[in-house]
Design an enzyme around this catalytic site. Structure first.
Site, short mmCIF file in Angstrom:
data_model
loop_
_atom_site.label_atom_id
_atom_site.label_comp_id
_atom_site.label_asym_id
_atom_site.label_seq_id
_atom_site.Cartn_x
_atom_site.Cartn_y
_atom_site.Cartn_z
N SER A 46 0.81 -1.22 0.00
CA SER A 46 0.00 0.00 0.00
C SER A 46 0.84 1.27 0.00
O SER A 46 0.45 2.28 -0.62
CB SER A 46 -0.95 0.00 1.20
OG SER A 46 -0.23 -0.09 2.43
N THR A 47 2.00 1.27 0.67
CA THR A 47 2.83 2.47 0.68
C THR A 47 3.43 2.72 -0.70
O THR A 47 3.56 3.88 -1.12
CB THR A 47 3.94 2.36 1.74
OG1 THR A 47 3.37 2.01 3.00
CG2 THR A 47 4.67 3.68 1.89
N GLU A 121 10.75 -8.46 -6.61
CA GLU A 121 11.22 -7.49 -5.63
C GLU A 121 12.70 -7.72 -5.31
O GLU A 121 13.49 -6.77 -5.25
CB GLU A 121 10.38 -7.59 -4.35
CG GLU A 121 8.96 -7.08 -4.51
CD GLU A 121 8.07 -7.43 -3.33
OE1 GLU A 121 6.98 -6.86 -3.24
OE2 GLU A 121 8.47 -8.27 -2.50
N LYS A 139 5.83 -3.55 12.05
CA LYS A 139 6.68 -4.46 11.26
C LYS A 139 8.04 -4.71 11.92
O LYS A 139 8.80 -5.57 11.46
CB LYS A 139 6.89 -3.89 9.85
CG LYS A 139 5.60 -3.59 9.11
CD LYS A 139 4.72 -4.82 8.95
CE LYS A 139 3.39 -4.49 8.31
NZ LYS A 139 3.50 -4.04 6.93
#
Length: 233
Positions: A46-47, A121, A139
């Protein structure tokens, strides 16, 4: 024929965005580092999604010239939606990449892959000159594996063999990740399965040991990578 894709035009993030205000603040901070001509790797989460909106604003308002290499189809579609130019690792090396993480330990080691895009990634991080990892306080963990299992991307035909080898390495739990919205397991963008795997202890050699198993495409362990962690608070 009008090729405008209305499905992509009206694309929205697939889930609610927690801690949105703090993430938007960090998104502005990350987007502000972009310079004219930058090639930027975009991970998933989301970021990353929110940062793309801020980059798109700079493109519109400041005529910023950048290109993005996305880690997933979802992020690629968001770039199309926002009018952000894209390129590939065939053509360009990223100047920097921004991404999220599921867990970060005190040594900046990571678990990633809840979105299932850890192969691309990891490739982007390895290819980039600088990596920003954006997280919120939830996190942070003292020991990797406290909250999340390690995602292991597996070639489908090797499923049984890889399960056996993971058990031999000491896995305490192995779950074939189920899909939501379809019957059966999740398929990654590479057409593979994901085994969410728990270990009672994760040492510095585990990432390498996982990668040596025939049939393992990649894991969500990122041990010893040169990253800058930015906290969204």
């Amino acid at each position: 024929m009008d090729w405008e894709n209305h499905l992509i035009k009206h694309l929205q993030w697939s889930d609610s965005i927690l801690n949105r205000e703090a993430k938007e603040h960090v998104a502005r901070e990350i987007a502000a580092t972009a310079k004219d001509g930058d090639v930027i790797g975009a991970g998933s989460g989301s970021t990353v999604y929110l940062t793309l909106f801020e980059l798109a604003r700079r493109i519109r308002e400041e005529h910023l010239h950048i290109e993005v290499i996305p880690a997933s189809q979802e992020i690629s579609m968001t770039c199309i939606q926002l009018g952000i130019p894209q390129t590939t690792l065939w053509n360009k090396r990223p100047d920097w990449i921004f991404d999220g993480a599921d867990e970060v330990d005190p040594q900046q080691n990571l678990i990633k892959g809840r979105g299932g895009a850890m192969f691309k990634e990891k490739l982007l991080i390895r290819s980039s000159r600088k990596t920003f990892i954006i997280i919120d306080p939830s996190k942070r963990v003292n020991q990797l594996g406290n909250k999340f299992p390690i995602p292991v991307e597996v070639f489908p035909d090797s499923l049984t063999y890889v399960e056996h080898e993971l058990q031999r390495l000491g896995a305490s739990e192995i779950v074939l990740r189920p899909a939501h919205g379809k019957d059966g397991p999740v398929f990654t963008e590479n057409g593979n399965f994901i085994l969410d795997t728990r270990f009672n202890y994760i040492d510095s050699s585990l990432e390498e040991q996982l990668k040596t198993i025939t049939g393992v495409i990649e894991s969500g362990l990122f041990i010893g990578y040169d990253v800058e962690v930015i906290m969204a608070e």
